[in-house]
Write an enzyme that holds these catalytic residues in place. Structure first.
Site, mmCIF file in Angstrom:
data_model
loop_
_atom_site.group_PDB
_atom_site.id
_atom_site.type_symbol
_atom_site.label_atom_id
_atom_site.label_comp_id
_atom_site.label_asym_id
_atom_site.label_seq_id
_atom_site.Cartn_x
_atom_site.Cartn_y
_atom_site.Cartn_z
ATOM 1 C CD GLU A 173 -1.627 1.644 2.954
ATOM 2 O OE1 GLU A 173 -1.172 2.897 3.308
ATOM 3 O OE2 GLU A 173 -2.223 0.751 3.807
ATOM 4 C CG HIS A 174 3.353 2.607 3.266
ATOM 5 N ND1 HIS A 174 3.951 3.551 4.173
ATOM 6 C CD2 HIS A 174 2.138 2.219 4.055
ATOM 7 C CE1 HIS A 174 3.369 3.810 5.313
ATOM 8 N NE2 HIS A 174 2.101 2.835 5.199
ATOM 9 C CD GLU A 254 1.337 3.400 9.203
ATOM 10 O OE1 GLU A 254 0.269 2.978 9.256
ATOM 11 O OE2 GLU A 254 2.114 3.719 8.164
#
Length: 758
Positions: A173-174, A254
């Site tokens: 996703e990143h 994160e």
């Protein structure tokens, strides 16, 4: 309080209601499967959008929107003590056959007739279809807005991570944001959006990954370019070696940010109670340990695995796209085709086909932490005292899962367990001084199972009486099992939900597209909008609802009986043997024996004592009963508009129009400086919606005259609010009555009531 007291009232109303001489109200909050009761004001742990169309949060990495909002709501309350249907081609049939739902969801073309059920006040135009590459598309044209939002749901999530690389789906996703073949500059999309008043984000869930952005969509060329840039994420990402290495730091950062977050800590322990062979038990976020050190130790090339993951699961036939923008449908159709038509269709099967209904989610002896009939004692970061009873809801087939989503039995059951009035669980627990708040909701939401929870915020006394608190909960469940739920409970839930549906208004576009693309994975095309927002989606055992008109009752006894049967089956699953407990308390600090692997959470695992199990299976009789009939729900004949709203041109307001001064309220009563009342009134002449806001201000110079009086004032606020809560709960359900008592440093004590009238 001082002797000189002045009461000021400001009131704004859009409608005059004539219904048995009583004013009645309807909720304006989003339709969610949450029934959380609070004895005090609540503060969210994460940012939550108050959006009538959808419930959205500032997404992070491991949880889907719906379940994270439910979890954060419970934790936060505990932490703080058109009439016109839209057809794609022409008029559709009046009912959708359930047996054709799956076929219609996966084989939609321009030749088919698709009726999208939308709220009556929603004047936007919709269209849904499939591109030739199999991508599901939902377009929404809103010429009254200048804002555009786009969401893409890729039907793959962290459950599909390779066992040896936890966090790969999140890492993928990143990486999609870091350059594509058409736009190789790593941060070009973010820069482009920023220069056009926009932003973007994404989140990875257990079974989906959602990407979205919002921007100024008033300039066609700019918006079409944004779509082209966004579409290139899914047709030609670069996954460069340099970006792969650098982005590992972002993933690790994160994860580090979440280490002190009780929501994530609880979430990981929840998954540790699942069968270790089930994909839900994986560590979803990932960090340097799993993505860098782990892959090097195993001789795995991370970039190669990243490309392999993308090429396996990122297939257009497993994607859903939603676009909300000012352009007309013809323009949006062309934009979508140009931007997303070249996404490759790899003919991928749904990822869950590999494990759903094949690997049991809960098996004794197969999990890191035992589940059934055990209690996990957790040391929280925040000052929390709470107990949660969790029940797994296991599905045996796709058909059973589909019917559960259509009938939503958890919604009806949670409305009873989470009721706040006389005879409710919370009322009794407060009377015993064991609890301050209570919430009931579903939590995990996967293809093959869900979980249902009742969470109680405990007082210090309640923490020492957990067995008794749980006995009370099981006593209420036993009542639901042995005493049929009255028909009026189902009828009132439907009426309240339909009032909410009737007056649903537009919310933030980025939240809306997230909600839409999520629904496109769960419901047939006709219910893309209505599915998450309405109850009783089955009209009969073989057909779905087909009208967007708000209902005042079930269409037939058969429709109500379908819901009642689903609730009866649901309640049968809420057994003592099928449950497990989680307790949060700082009192466990220094007394735990185990540490969770990824977040370092200190915890204990204990079996529930045999005496407690026997007591819960055969609970005592408590003064608990079903909610009384709600006399405040209005009849359809009682809804009358006092003044019709002004017609507004169907175009976006200009800046000058937006800042145009609105005439102030008029004073309709003024008793003077020594009098009691000053009443300001402002009547709505534009929206024509049943909403009113009432603010009563009690003016006194005593409130902050000393520290003692300031503390007494705050205690008064909490006690008065808590007392009024139980007395007004039936009105709150209908009025969306939001009573808050606040003390201001300007020596004003506010009692405000924000209501939605019907």
């Amino acid at each position: 309080m001082g002797a000189a007291l002045k009461l000021c009232c400001w009131y704004a109303a859009a409608v005059l209601l004539v219904d048995s001489s009583a004013l009645a109200f309807c909720p304006s909050a989003p339709n969610t499967n949450i029934r959380a009761t609070t004895g005090a004001e609540t503060v969210s742990l994460l940012a939550v959008a108050n959006d009538n169309e959808s419930v959205g949060i500032v997404p992070s990495t491991t949880n889907d929107i719906d379940s994270r909002v439910r979890r954060q709501l419970v934790l936060s309350l505990l932490a703080t003590a058109s009439t016109s249907a839209v057809l794609f081609a022409a008029d559709a049939a009046t009912a959708t056959t359930i047996s054709n739902v799956e076929a219609s969801a996966s084989h939609t073309s321009t030749a088919e007739l698709i009726k999208l059920i939308k709220p009556p006040l929603d004047q936007r135009k919709y269209e849904t279809y499939e591109l030739p590459n199999g991508l599901k598309v939902l377009l929404c044209s809103d010429p009254t807005s200048t804002t555009a939002a786009v969401g893409m749901n890729v039907h793959v999530g962290a459950c599909s991570d390779p066992v040896e690389i936890p966090g790969l789906a999140h890492f993928c996703e990143h990486m999609l944001f870091l350059g594509t073949e058409k736009y190789p500059e790593e941060d070009s999309f973010a820069k482009f959006l920023s220069s056009n008043g926009g932003y973007n984000n994404a989140f990875t869930d257990s079974e989906k990954t959602v990407y979205y952005f919002e921007m100024d969509g008033s300039i066609d060329k700019r918006f079409s370019e944004a779509l082209l840039r966004f579409g290139s994420f899914f047709s030609g990402p670069l996954f460069t070696e340099s970006a792969t290495g650098r982005e590992l730091n972002a993933i690790d950062s994160e994860n580090a940010k979440n280490l002190q977050n009780d929501i994530f800590r609880l979430y990981e322990l929840e998954k540790d109670r699942v069968n270790s062979e089930h994909p839900y038990a994986k560590f979803f976020t990932g960090n340097k340990k799993t993505l860098l050190e782990g892959t090097k130790r195993q001789g795995i090339n991370l970039r190669n695995e990243l490309v392999k993951f993308y090429e396996t699961y990122y297939s257009s036939n497993q994607m859903s796209l939603a676009v909300v923008a000012p352009q007309n449908l013809s323009q949006l159709r062309k934009f979508a085709s140009d931007a997303f038509g070249d996404i490759p269709n790899r003919e991928s099967n749904p990822p869950e086909d590999k494990w759903a209904f094949k690997i049991q989610p809960y098996i004794a002896g197969k999990s890191k932490i035992p589940a059934e009939k055990t209690v996990v004692e957790i040391v929280p970061i925040q000052e929390l005292r709470q107990v949660t009873i969790t029940w797994p809801i296991i599905f045996s087939s796709k058909e059973e899962r589909k019917l559960y989503r259509l009938n939503k039995p958890d919604y009806f059951v949670s409305s009873l367990l989470g009721h706040e009035g006389a005879g409710s669980l919370l009322s009794y627990l407060k009377e015993k001084r064991w609890a301050n708040a209570l919430g009931a909701s579903d939590n995990a939401d996967l293809s093959d199972f869900a979980t249902f929870e009742v969470t109680v915020e405990l007082t210090p006394k309640g923490l020492n009486a957990i067995d008794d608190v749980c006995e009370t909960i099981f006593s209420y469940i036993q009542m639901m099992r042995n005493t049929p739920i009255p028909n009026y409970v189902f009828d009132e839930n439907l009426q309240l939900d339909e009032l909410e549906w009737r007056f649903t208004t537009k919310g933030q576009p980025s939240n809306y597209v997230q909600s839409l693309v999520t629904a496109m994975d769960k419901f047939p095309p006709s219910l893309y909008i209505a599915g998450p927002r309405r109850l009783a989606l089955q009209e009969t055992s073989t057909t779905l609802i087909s009208s967007d008109q708000p209902r005042t009752a079930f269409k037939s006894n058969e429709q109500r009986e379908i819901i009642k049967a689903a609730c009866t089956d649901f309640i049968k699953r809420l057994t003592v043997d099928n449950s497990f407990l989680t307790v949060f308390s700082k009192s466990f600090e220094g007394q735990t024996s185990q540490t969770e692997e990824w977040y370092g959470t200190a915890y204990n695992v204990k079996p529930v004592s045999m005496s407690a199990l026997m007591k819960w299976k055969n609970p005592s009789s408590f003064p608990l009963f079903y909610p009384r009939k709600n006399i405040f729900i209005p009849s359809e004949s009682g809804l009358k508009v006092n003044r019709k709203p002004k017609k507004v041109d169907q175009k976006a307001l200009t800046f000058e129009e937006k800042i145009k001064r609105i005439p102030p309220p008029t004073i309709i009563r003024d008793d003077g400086d020594e009098g009691r009342w000053t009443v300001h009134f402002k009547e709505d002449d534009r929206f024509g919606k049943p909403k009113a806001f009432l603010i009563f201000q009690l003016l006194t110079d005593e409130l902050y005259s000393s520290p003692t009086k300031a503390v007494l004032g705050m205690l008064y606020q909490q006690c008065a609010g808590d007392k009024m809560n139980e007395e007004t709960v039936r009105m709150q359900c209908v009025l969306h009555l939001c009573i808050s008592i606040t003390a201001h440093h300007s020596c004003i004590n506010d009692l405000s009531s924000s209501t939605t009238l019907d």
